[in-house]
Design an enzyme around this catalytic site. Structure first.
Site, PDB file in Angstrom:
ATOM      1  N   HIS A  46     -27.647 -34.198 -39.096  1.00 41.31           N
ATOM      2  CA  HIS A  46     -28.990 -33.979 -39.634  1.00 41.31           C
ATOM      3  C   HIS A  46     -29.935 -33.497 -38.537  1.00 41.31           C
ATOM      4  CE1 HIS A  46     -27.418 -36.439 -42.945  1.00 41.31           C
ATOM      5  NE2 HIS A  46     -28.393 -35.909 -43.678  1.00 41.31           N
ATOM      6  N   LYS A  91     -34.901 -37.356 -38.377  1.00 41.22           N
ATOM      7  CA  LYS A  91     -34.419 -38.404 -39.286  1.00 41.22           C
ATOM      8  C   LYS A  91     -34.466 -39.738 -38.548  1.00 41.22           C
ATOM      9  CE  LYS A  91     -30.512 -39.329 -42.378  1.00 41.22           C
ATOM     10  NZ  LYS A  91     -31.416 -39.540 -43.526  1.00 41.22           N
TER      11      LYS A  91
END
Lengths: 250, 250, 250, 250
Positions: free
Chosen positions: D135, D139
């Site tokens: 990701h 995050k």
């Protein structure tokens, strides 16, 4: 440190807009002029621009560069259409302004430039090399320019290393699944909804494989290359063709 | 062209056996001596070996190299355990035999060496870099030596480029899924039945990713590196540490 | 639990040898007979074999299966060449031996079977699907049988879902880099020294991509599928074509 | 065919805006109402909406669904926060409106749902399974909810198949490179500038590997799942939890 003063020509275009945004976001750069159709190039000198970034079109870029070279403003150019004649003309202008630099780069994606460079360096050591390029399905040409250029560089490297044709026992390929060859290097073009621009170079030899892959997800990925060009062109007089010369790859 | 005459020390070992096979299969090389435990090193000179390949163990390798340097036989060495003291000793021996060369290489996989080199070159241009190494589940150590070395080279390159810590907003990681860091570079170790030795270096920046991956499927993948070492050591007097110096990467 | 008693027909062949080794290594199976050219099929019954595994060739397999069906020995068959006529013949023989089962599987690689199944299931939901198959360069046919079969299953699934032609704006492809189409599904065949047998199915739609990839590194990868066939055929009377029917995929 | 009349609740939100755009672009759907904070839910019935799509927040969603169930309007819900108590309440409301359907889906990404499903189906056949999720670096939690859920489904499938612990000889892992385990399944979390949301499930067994990977590049990738929900909920009375039930995966 004083920030480098930057002007953008073609400031209202798709790439120009991104460049303005990127220059403004960089601490060591200052956006001092936005020039577009109808504006006066002299605005660049008035604003004290040290570097001009040009993302315009082949019809106007030579005029822009003549002005910049004359005014001692360095240029970073993403516009296409540079023939050998045009490059010769640029060298002539720069001869009269020996402290000024121009960078012409067909591709400002640092990752794409590194991929091509690494692929060419590695190609000498591998019996087999193939390229898979993957793009969105609205692309009208195959293979992509980057894939074609990569294949040419690989073919050149293989020839320099005395490597012959790649092994390929295929005798039965009724659907043409083995795809196309560019300078003897097989290139496969995948078109898939959802993708942007991606390329994989696969190099294989006995018992091993080396893969170099570049994924470009957004246009912003070209900005670090443009900014690098701006930072380096100020200390690189003369004409430089290709961002790879500014990457200190040895 | 005359074939290069090669002797193999540790010829009956796992790697030595592969080396003998590879030398015999190469048109420009000739296998003239197989030396193993209990054999006389002098067999190398008697057989007219110009290069000796040594895959033995740290307990005997220095004796082997002293003999070879004295006899003017070039060496290509895959044995481990070379401390700075040992390297200094080798340089001393070579000083007395100025036309002789020794290549010490911790890794003869050309692909793995290229991967490390490319990763280090690219690291300067990317905000984020992580390593995923994947091996068979019988491996007792994590991360692999290659992953650790890659991470060190990347960290060095980042430091040289003035890059700071990588972005990472993680505040909640109850299972430790973010794995381990080597010199600040995250390394993830996958262990999967069916795999051999694989590594992926992922470099990311705004809108793009560059991936360099190496897959090693079989031990034979080290042989091209060994043969390259043999071909190049004969014209490279002195001590060379690392196969990368023979790859002409500029 | 009593071990299942297994006989292998074609025990000296390449696959037969692997099967013998795998059966011997399994705790719940017992290798009781190795039958090869010149041996008597009756050895299977004498040895008390409950299941026969047949990796022979089209010229002899029907005779083997007639014998097994008659003797009430279940069969697991990797031999090729089963036409509709041959399958009808098998059903006739089995009708007279209603408790006996025969499994015919063109592919015993569980991973490859799963890949095909998942690709077909997913294909309904994606606007674009392409296949990249990668093999060693000694393979004489392109695309691979598995790629061709995968493409057929995908095409079938797309048709069932009422999906039309995939988007593809390509108008300029002088080298044929877009490769070949099987039932309308683009298939790209990569041939690379060092590889064994690999396939990737790429499914793309707006903003996303699903990739299903299978890597086969060694022939041993077929053995779990063969053993699963042995364990399941004993409780599956009648004819089963395709390992997928034994995978309980719902 | 008459188009299905659709109302969107939370129409001005990030997801609601995308849903409106997607409904308008679909030939077989008609956007008849946009409802947001301060608007009257009764607008949905007045506009003749047959289905309501709800991307709001846990504080208001139950009120929305009570209204829709009462008015006989089917619902497709991407809002989170559904506890067992809330689901029981929904069932009660639907019991009084037996022809009405509600779909609650924690994930509308068809690709992500397929990945989880395929991973769970395949897990029974593989000795080793690990998850790599990748990701963007903003995050805050690791591993991702999707990775965690995938690991749980894999663990469940392995337990159901009687599989024990995975092979892992690691005894020396000073940096923690082997990462974290969720229900016994190793999960590795990569955070890289430039990425969006990606996950790879790697399944390995003797001589082979199966990889299932999902790349999500943009929020638009959830829209096909939402539209599928709209099309199917009209003929699926009662409560459905999870988009997978509408994918006809057998």
């Amino acid at each position: 440190m004083t920030a480098i003063r930057v002007g953008v020509i073609g400031a209202a275009g798709r790439m120009g807009t991104e460049v303005c945004r990127a220059v403004e976001a960089a601490d060591d750069l200052e956006l001092v002029a936005r020039v577009d159709e109808g504006d006066d190039l002299a605005d660049l000198a008035k604003a004290g621009a040290r570097v001009a970034v040009d993302f315009t079109h082949p019809g106007v870029v030579m005029g822009n560069l003549e002005y910049c070279a004359g005014a001692g403003i360095h240029s970073v150019v993403g516009t296409s259409g540079f023939t050998p004649d045009r490059l010769a003309q640029l060298r002539e202008w720069l001869a009269k302004s020996p402290e000024t630099g121009i960078l012409i780069a067909p591709n400002f994606g640092i990752g794409a430039v590194l991929m091509m460079r690494f692929a060419a360096q590695a190609a000498r050591f591998y019996e087999s090399v193939e390229i898979v390029e993957l793009h969105h399905p609205n692309k009208v040409d195959a293979p992509s320019g980057t894939a074609r250029r990569t294949a040419e560089l690989i073919a050149e490297a293989r020839e320099g290393a005395g490597l012959g044709e790649m092994p390929d026992a295929t005798v039965d390929d009724p659907d043409g699944a083995r795809g196309g060859k560019v300078d003897g290097v097989p290139v496969h073009a995948v078109r898939l909804r959802g993708l942007v621009a991606h390329q994989e170079v696969l190099l294989g030899d006995d018992g091993e494989m080396l893969t170099i892959r570049h994924d470009s997800f957004q246009r912003t990925s070209f900005m670090p290359g443009v900014l690098l060009g701006v930072r380096r062109v100020v200390s690189t007089p003369g004409l430089t063709v290709g961002l790879e010369h500014f990457l200190d790859l040895g």
